[in-house]
Scaffold this motif. Structure first.
Motif, PDB file in Angstrom:
ATOM      1  N   VAL A  14       0.835  -1.199   0.000  1.00 39.02           N
ATOM      2  CA  VAL A  14       0.000   0.000   0.000  1.00 39.02           C
ATOM      3  C   VAL A  14       0.868   1.246   0.000  1.00 39.02           C
ATOM      4  CG1 VAL A  14      -1.966  -1.093   1.170  1.00 39.02           C
ATOM      5  CG2 VAL A  14      -0.144  -0.032   2.521  1.00 39.02           C
ATOM      6  N   SER A  15       0.234   2.404  -0.189  1.00 39.69           N
ATOM      7  CA  SER A  15       0.989   3.663  -0.224  1.00 39.69           C
ATOM      8  C   SER A  15       1.635   3.913   1.136  1.00 39.69           C
ATOM      9  CB  SER A  15       0.035   4.810  -0.543  1.00 39.69           C
ATOM     10  OG  SER A  15      -0.844   5.011   0.540  1.00 39.69           O
ATOM     11  N   PRO A  16       2.725   4.696   1.153  1.00 35.25           N
ATOM     12  CA  PRO A  16       3.398   4.991   2.429  1.00 35.25           C
ATOM     13  C   PRO A  16       2.431   5.599   3.453  1.00 35.25           C
ATOM     14  CG  PRO A  16       4.675   5.830   0.578  1.00 35.25           C
ATOM     15  CD  PRO A  16       3.397   5.315   0.003  1.00 35.25           C
ATOM     16  N   ARG A  17       1.485   6.405   2.969  1.00 37.99           N
ATOM     17  CA  ARG A  17       0.536   7.051   3.857  1.00 37.99           C
ATOM     18  C   ARG A  17      -0.344   6.009   4.566  1.00 37.99           C
ATOM     19  NH1 ARG A  17      -3.930  11.509   2.167  1.00 37.99           N
ATOM     20  NH2 ARG A  17      -5.226   9.662   2.220  1.00 37.99           N
ATOM     21  N   THR A  18      -0.886   5.072   3.771  1.00 39.02           N
ATOM     22  CA  THR A  18      -1.711   4.029   4.364  1.00 39.02           C
ATOM     23  C   THR A  18      -0.866   3.149   5.281  1.00 39.02           C
ATOM     24  OG1 THR A  18      -2.986   4.040   2.318  1.00 39.02           O
ATOM     25  CG2 THR A  18      -3.388   2.224   3.836  1.00 39.02           C
ATOM     26  N   ALA A  19       0.361   2.883   4.844  1.00 40.61           N
ATOM     27  CA  ALA A  19       1.247   2.041   5.656  1.00 40.61           C
ATOM     28  C   ALA A  19       1.502   2.678   7.021  1.00 40.61           C
ATOM     29  CB  ALA A  19       2.569   1.812   4.923  1.00 40.61           C
ATOM     30  N   ALA A  20       1.645   4.012   7.028  1.00 35.92           N
ATOM     31  CA  ALA A  20       1.841   4.705   8.299  1.00 35.92           C
ATOM     32  C   ALA A  20       0.609   4.520   9.185  1.00 35.92           C
ATOM     33  CB  ALA A  20       2.094   6.193   8.061  1.00 35.92           C
ATOM     34  N   GLY A  21      -0.553   4.560   8.571  1.00 40.70           N
ATOM     35  CA  GLY A  21      -1.793   4.318   9.317  1.00 40.70           C
ATOM     36  C   GLY A  21      -1.828   2.912   9.881  1.00 40.70           C
ATOM     37  N   PHE A  22      -1.377   1.950   9.062  1.00 40.52           N
ATOM     38  CA  PHE A  22      -1.349   0.552   9.524  1.00 40.52           C
ATOM     39  C   PHE A  22      -0.415   0.403  10.730  1.00 40.52           C
ATOM     40  CE2 PHE A  22      -2.667  -1.854   5.399  1.00 40.52           C
ATOM     41  CZ  PHE A  22      -3.880  -1.195   5.447  1.00 40.52           C
ATOM     42  N   ALA A  23       0.705   1.109  10.679  1.00 41.79           N
ATOM     43  CA  ALA A  23       1.659   1.028  11.792  1.00 41.79           C
ATOM     44  C   ALA A  23       0.992   1.525  13.072  1.00 41.79           C
ATOM     45  CB  ALA A  23       2.906   1.864  11.478  1.00 41.79           C
ATOM     46  N   GLU A  24       0.198   2.585  12.911  1.00 42.51           N
ATOM     47  CA  GLU A  24      -0.517   3.134  14.064  1.00 42.51           C
ATOM     48  C   GLU A  24      -1.550   2.119  14.581  1.00 42.51           C
ATOM     49  OE1 GLU A  24       0.067   5.664  15.774  1.00 42.51           O
ATOM     50  OE2 GLU A  24      -1.765   5.808  16.973  1.00 42.51           O
TER      51      GLU A  24
END
Ligand SMILES: Nc1nc2c(ncn2[C@@H]2O[C@H](COP(=O)(O)OP(=O)(O)OP(=O)(O)O)[C@@H](O)[C@H]2O)c(=O)[nH]1
Ligand SMILES: [Mg+2]
Length: 499
Positions: A14-24
């Motif tokens: 997924v996009s880095p933005r979504t990935a950051a959300g997943f990390a959260e």
């Protein structure tokens, strides 16, 4: 946990933005369950928070802090931080009495929320979020709380999250909703507060319970069938509110937050016990007269100084004083510690704790996983990339199809039925909620206290019934729910038969 795995696996697709959300999302999965205490202005939310934590730390009554969201989480050192809207922080000293100061001495308009780290063991099991009272249904006040709760998460890893993603992961995972007698149970404002407190995530019996607070102030004579008994009146009222608020909440429990707070947070001292002994020695007529109202109690001619009486009232109110005096008269040698225990029992806090343990703690993993899946879905949607959305959607479907995801499917089914998204005849809806919202086998089957063979037979019978309902006579949406309920009964049956 499988949802964490899903986030981990999808992160590279997924996009880095979504990935950051997943990390959260992954970070939240590993943290204690976040329980928001919500309700109208002055319903006693902060008082109850103090009682639950066992420390008088949240400011009550007055001060600008009551307008802010405060997160109480576990920490190895007691510490309070002001978090500003620009992300900067400032450590706050505790007030002399160990509470968060009522006035912060900073520009309140720039404050996002407060973070309190406390060593109290209760917080290892859950993070408690004290919220400002919702005074009205106007969109601005609801969205303000929503925003505040949205921002109310700690920073690690979330700095590269934009607002959309932040909102998708934000919000409490469970709600303890505080109502009082004055609030009509069918009040739309009450229901709006649920939604606001969970940042628009559906609240249902899986993740919401309610308390009828200030039970001591109920006028028993106005409640039919109470026979003038305040606690019985409170229980009857709570039952009535439960049937109106259903299926939004699992239960409405009567509680006296003020007495619970005093008994649990060290507010009630042996000096208070001494004063109560003095009051217990008064003539019955005199005491009865004094207990008519707070004004008479503090102004009546009596050896106990008026200021001392006022402080006692602030800790126990008239009902608590009466309960304590009754206990002393029944057992004149009662110790201060035993008196504290009597008051704690009278407050109803134990029942609230037990319910929290059954409804929230026992299901914390399931509740968190369901909230995480909702966040993951919202993140994928927010990305605006159809391919990404599809990949996430497919991965979730695969996960939900696995046998070990049964608990998640059950929670989902429960929420669908509770929120009315899937229409069910009332008796069936109730059965779904019962199977899904209880932790104890007898209660799940609606046969509390029954012997194992009877439970097993019943579980098997209902498993069969729901399977045929799934195949015949159900709408497609009902059928999906019915399959899950069938499996729930089947698993209960297996569990009962296990030696
Ligand atoms: N008699 C009685 N008073 C209570 C009880 N619980 C809270 N109070 C009082 O109600 C007042 C408001 O309590 P808070 O805990 O500050 O209420 P809140 O919901 O946090 O208020 P806001 O944050 O301002 O919305 C305080 O004076 C409390 O002492 C209760 O069970 N019985
Ligand atoms: Mg408050």
């Amino acid at each position: 946990m499988s949802v964490a795995n899903l986030c981990h696996r999808l992160a590279s697709q997924v996009s880095p933005r979504t990935a950051a959300g997943f990390a959260e999302v992954q970070r939240r999965l590993a943290a204690p369950l976040q329980v928001a205490v919500a309700g109208r202005i002055k319903s006693g939310k902060s008082t109850l928070v103090n009682a639950l934590i066992g420390r008088r730390v949240a400011p009550t009554d007055v001060g600008e802090c009551t307008r802010l969201v405060t997160r109480f989480q576990y920490g190895t050192v007691d510490r309070v931080e002001v978090v500003f809207t620009d992300g900067t922080k400032q450590v706050l000293p505790f007030a002399a009495d160990g509470s968060i100061p009522a006035e912060l001495g900073v520009d309140i308009k720039k404050v996002s929320h407060l973070e309190a780290y406390l060593t109290n063991a209760v917080l290892q099991g859950m993070t408690v979020i004290d919220t400002p009272g919702l005074g009205s249904l106007d969109a601005a006040s609801v969205s303000r709380t929503e925003q505040l709760l949205g921002a109310a998460q700690d920073d690690t890893g979330s700095d590269n999250l934009d607002d959309t993603s932040r909102n998708a992961v934000a919000g409490a995972e469970a709600v303890l909703y505080v109502v009082t007698q004055g609030v009509r149970a069918d009040d739309q404002q009450a229901l709006a507060a649920f939604t606001a407190a969970t940042a628009s995530r559906e609240a249902g019996p899986v993740n919401a319970i309610a308390v009828l607070n200030k039970a001591d102030t109920i006028v028993a004579e106005t409640v039919e069938g109470s026979g003038g008994d305040i606690w019985l009146a409170a229980k009857l009222l709570a039952e009535k509110q439960a049937s109106t608020l259903k299926p939004r909440v699992a239960d409405v429990l009567p509680v006296i937050g003020l007495i619970a707070e005093s008994a649990e947070s060290g507010g009630f001292t042996s000096a208070d016990a001494d004063v109560l002994h003095q009051l217990a020695d008064l003539d019955d007529d005199v005491l009865e007269t004094m207990l008519i109202s707070a004004d008479i109690f503090t102004s009546w001619e009596c050896d106990v100084p008026a200021g001392v009486r006022l402080r006692l009232l602030e800790k126990l109110d008239l009902y608590g004083v009466r309960r304590a005096v009754d206990a002393i008269r029944a057992e004149p040698a009662i110790t201060a510690g035993a008196l504290r225990r009597v008051l704690l029992d009278a407050s109803g806090l134990d029942a609230v704790r037990q319910r929290l343990a059954i409804v929230f703690a026992a299901r914390a993993d399931g509740i968190k996983a369901a909230a995480a899946l909702a966040s993951v879905t919202a993140l994928a949607h927010a990305s605006g990339d159809p391919g990404e959305r599809q990949r996430v959607h497919d991965a979730i479907e695969v996960l939900l199809a696995k046998p070990e995801a049964h608990q998640l499917r059950l929670l989902e089914a429960l929420t669908l039925v509770a929120s009315g998204a899937v229409d069910m005849p009332e008796d069936l809806a109730e059965e779904v909620l019962r199977v899904g919202s209880n932790a104890d086998l007898g209660a799940q089957l609606g046969l509390p206290g029954a012997a194992r063979p009877e439970l097993a037979a019943h579980a098997l019978e209902r498993a069969g019934w729901w399977r045929s309902f799934a195949s015949f006579g159900a709408t497609p949406a009902q059928s999906r729910v019915a399959h899950v309920v069938h499996r729930a009964y089947f698993l209960i049956w297996q569990q009962i038969r296990m030696p």
